[in-house]
Design a protein around this motif. Structure first.
Motif, PDB file in Angstrom:
ATOM      1  N   HIS A   8       6.384 -21.265   2.660  1.00  0.00           N
ATOM      2  CA  HIS A   8       7.040 -22.444   3.239  1.00  0.00           C
ATOM      3  C   HIS A   8       6.552 -23.683   2.495  1.00  0.00           C
ATOM      4  O   HIS A   8       5.519 -24.267   2.842  1.00  0.00           O
ATOM      5  CB  HIS A   8       6.737 -22.519   4.744  1.00  0.00           C
ATOM      6  CG  HIS A   8       7.523 -23.570   5.484  1.00  0.00           C
ATOM      7  ND1 HIS A   8       7.680 -23.551   6.855  1.00  0.00           N
ATOM      8  CD2 HIS A   8       8.194 -24.661   5.051  1.00  0.00           C
ATOM      9  CE1 HIS A   8       8.412 -24.594   7.227  1.00  0.00           C
ATOM     10  NE2 HIS A   8       8.728 -25.288   6.152  1.00  0.00           N
ATOM     11  N   HIS A  43      14.742 -28.338   2.604  1.00  0.00           N
ATOM     12  CA  HIS A  43      15.638 -28.511   3.754  1.00  0.00           C
ATOM     13  C   HIS A  43      17.096 -28.308   3.329  1.00  0.00           C
ATOM     14  O   HIS A  43      17.637 -29.063   2.506  1.00  0.00           O
ATOM     15  CB  HIS A  43      15.471 -29.904   4.361  1.00  0.00           C
ATOM     16  CG  HIS A  43      14.146 -30.096   5.027  1.00  0.00           C
ATOM     17  ND1 HIS A  43      13.793 -29.422   6.183  1.00  0.00           N
ATOM     18  CD2 HIS A  43      13.075 -30.867   4.721  1.00  0.00           C
ATOM     19  CE1 HIS A  43      12.565 -29.788   6.549  1.00  0.00           C
ATOM     20  NE2 HIS A  43      12.110 -30.648   5.671  1.00  0.00           N
ATOM     21  N   GLU A  68      14.928 -23.983   4.212  1.00  0.00           N
ATOM     22  CA  GLU A  68      14.605 -24.210   5.620  1.00  0.00           C
ATOM     23  C   GLU A  68      15.848 -24.822   6.259  1.00  0.00           C
ATOM     24  O   GLU A  68      16.207 -25.969   5.966  1.00  0.00           O
ATOM     25  CB  GLU A  68      13.394 -25.138   5.787  1.00  0.00           C
ATOM     26  CG  GLU A  68      13.027 -25.331   7.260  1.00  0.00           C
ATOM     27  CD  GLU A  68      11.743 -26.117   7.470  1.00  0.00           C
ATOM     28  OE1 GLU A  68      11.341 -26.880   6.576  1.00  0.00           O
ATOM     29  OE2 GLU A  68      11.133 -25.946   8.546  1.00  0.00           O
ATOM     30  N   HIS A  76      14.327 -25.449  13.248  1.00  0.00           N
ATOM     31  CA  HIS A  76      14.117 -25.094  11.842  1.00  0.00           C
ATOM     32  C   HIS A  76      13.866 -23.591  11.709  1.00  0.00           C
ATOM     33  O   HIS A  76      13.160 -22.997  12.533  1.00  0.00           O
ATOM     34  CB  HIS A  76      12.917 -25.854  11.271  1.00  0.00           C
ATOM     35  CG  HIS A  76      13.180 -27.311  11.060  1.00  0.00           C
ATOM     36  ND1 HIS A  76      12.273 -28.151  10.459  1.00  0.00           N
ATOM     37  CD2 HIS A  76      14.273 -28.068  11.353  1.00  0.00           C
ATOM     38  CE1 HIS A  76      12.788 -29.380  10.407  1.00  0.00           C
ATOM     39  NE2 HIS A  76      13.989 -29.348  10.950  1.00  0.00           N
ATOM     40  N   HIS A 154       7.708 -22.602  12.203  1.00  0.00           N
ATOM     41  CA  HIS A 154       6.762 -23.321  13.084  1.00  0.00           C
ATOM     42  C   HIS A 154       7.265 -23.360  14.534  1.00  0.00           C
ATOM     43  O   HIS A 154       7.547 -24.442  15.072  1.00  0.00           O
ATOM     44  CB  HIS A 154       6.475 -24.727  12.547  1.00  0.00           C
ATOM     45  CG  HIS A 154       7.676 -25.510  12.065  1.00  0.00           C
ATOM     46  ND1 HIS A 154       8.696 -25.906  12.899  1.00  0.00           N
ATOM     47  CD2 HIS A 154       8.022 -25.948  10.833  1.00  0.00           C
ATOM     48  CE1 HIS A 154       9.598 -26.564  12.198  1.00  0.00           C
ATOM     49  NE2 HIS A 154       9.218 -26.601  10.945  1.00  0.00           N
ATOM     50  N   ARG A 157       6.041 -25.986  17.095  1.00  0.00           N
ATOM     51  CA  ARG A 157       6.086 -27.433  16.837  1.00  0.00           C
ATOM     52  C   ARG A 157       7.029 -28.116  17.837  1.00  0.00           C
ATOM     53  O   ARG A 157       8.119 -27.609  18.125  1.00  0.00           O
ATOM     54  CB  ARG A 157       6.542 -27.700  15.408  1.00  0.00           C
ATOM     55  CG  ARG A 157       6.432 -29.163  15.033  1.00  0.00           C
ATOM     56  CD  ARG A 157       6.662 -29.372  13.565  1.00  0.00           C
ATOM     57  NE  ARG A 157       5.568 -28.849  12.761  1.00  0.00           N
ATOM     58  CZ  ARG A 157       5.588 -28.763  11.432  1.00  0.00           C
ATOM     59  NH1 ARG A 157       6.669 -29.128  10.783  1.00  0.00           N
ATOM     60  NH2 ARG A 157       4.559 -28.295  10.791  1.00  0.00           N
ATOM     61  N   SER A 160      10.787 -29.526  16.194  1.00  0.00           N
ATOM     62  CA  SER A 160      11.835 -28.707  15.591  1.00  0.00           C
ATOM     63  C   SER A 160      11.539 -27.204  15.659  1.00  0.00           C
ATOM     64  O   SER A 160      12.114 -26.425  14.902  1.00  0.00           O
ATOM     65  CB  SER A 160      12.022 -29.119  14.129  1.00  0.00           C
ATOM     66  OG  SER A 160      10.758 -29.251  13.505  1.00  0.00           O
ATOM     67  N   ASP A 202       3.797 -25.233   4.940  1.00  0.00           N
ATOM     68  CA  ASP A 202       4.847 -26.248   5.128  1.00  0.00           C
ATOM     69  C   ASP A 202       4.483 -27.501   4.331  1.00  0.00           C
ATOM     70  O   ASP A 202       4.665 -28.637   4.783  1.00  0.00           O
ATOM     71  CB  ASP A 202       5.034 -26.565   6.615  1.00  0.00           C
ATOM     72  CG  ASP A 202       6.317 -27.351   6.889  1.00  0.00           C
ATOM     73  OD1 ASP A 202       7.123 -27.546   5.954  1.00  0.00           O
ATOM     74  OD2 ASP A 202       6.503 -27.781   8.046  1.00  0.00           O
TER      75      ASP A 202
END
Ligand SMILES: [Zn+2]
Ligand SMILES: [Zn+2]
Length: 241
Positions: A8, A43, A68, A76, A154, A157, A160, A202
């Motif tokens: 990631h 993204h 992602e 996400h 994630h 989180r 997202s 990430d």
């Protein structure tokens, strides 16, 4: 073989990614961080995948090319592919599912496509940070149809992750979940008995590459072998200071 994987990572194509993070620079930093295998997951786009694959080859690193995705619910999720071509194919599909909203680089960040020597090829016009119109429940099937591996990103989180956006983990999430390094322990307690948990950095900056990674004990570095290893829970998350 036990591969230390960080699947990631964001490059300068992500509007929130550092301009220093060219695909070639990511590969060099990953090598320096002692990783065996990395994946690029910008993204909603895979346009830097060819340069990334070339950069990893040069550094002797194994690589997957991914994206992602931001779903309609603003969840996400990672889609990982074995080749740049497969990732680009999925990216082209995704582009048509993004709102036609022009990027404003000064406000939202640059979206830069480069070659393997860091020469700028183009700036992506459409803002990549928006939600697509694809529902979370549709995504696993779409990723599989394009030959990819689906992993909710994630999940813990607040902004997202699937848990906060939907209030629970729906069955479509599948058996493999990415958790942040900050909540690895309590996520392991909750989901460890039923799911395979992985953690990745990430990284949006070169210095963060490999701060969280996962050992995957796969027979070979192919997507089917990695999937089999993850389904067999041959994955050990590693968090570094
Ligand atoms: Zn994310
Ligand atoms: Zn990310």
């Amino acid at each position: 073989m036990n591969f230390l994987c960080d699947f990631h990572l964001h490059s300068c194509l992500s509007p929130c990614g550092s301009l220093d993070s060219s695909p070639a620079a990511l590969a060099r930093a990953a090598k320096a961080a002692g990783l065996d295998a990395i994946a690029l997951t910008d993204h909603n786009s895979a346009l830097n995948a060819p340069a990334f694959a070339a950069g990893c080859r040069r550094e002797g690193l194994r690589a997957l090319c991914g994206l992602e995705i931001c779903t309609a619910e603003e969840i996400h999720a990672l889609a990982l592919f074995e080749t740049p071509e497969a990732a680009l194919g999925f990216g082209a599909y995704l582009y048509d599912h993004l709102p036609d909203f022009r990027n404003v680089p000064e406000k939202l960040g640059d979206q830069i496509v480069v070659d393997e020597h860091d020469a700028i090829l183009e700036q992506v016009d459409r803002y990549l940070g928006n939600a697509t119109d694809i529902l979370f429940s549709q995504l696993p099937g779409l990723v599989a149809a394009h030959g990819g591996l689906f992993i909710p990103a994630h999940i813990d989180r607040a902004a997202s992750g699937v848990l906060s956006r939907l209030g629970a983990l729906p069955p479509e999430s599948g058996p493999i979940l990415e958790v942040t390094r900050h909540r690895l322990r309590d996520m392991q307690e909750t989901y460890g008995p039923t799911h395979t948990l992985v953690t990745f950095s990430d990284a949006h900056h070169l210095a963060d590459i490999g701060r969280a990674a996962t050992f995957i004990d796969a027979d070979d570095f192919t997507l089917p072998a990695l999937r089999a290893a993850l389904l067999a829970r041959r994955a050990t998350p590693l968090v570094r200071a």
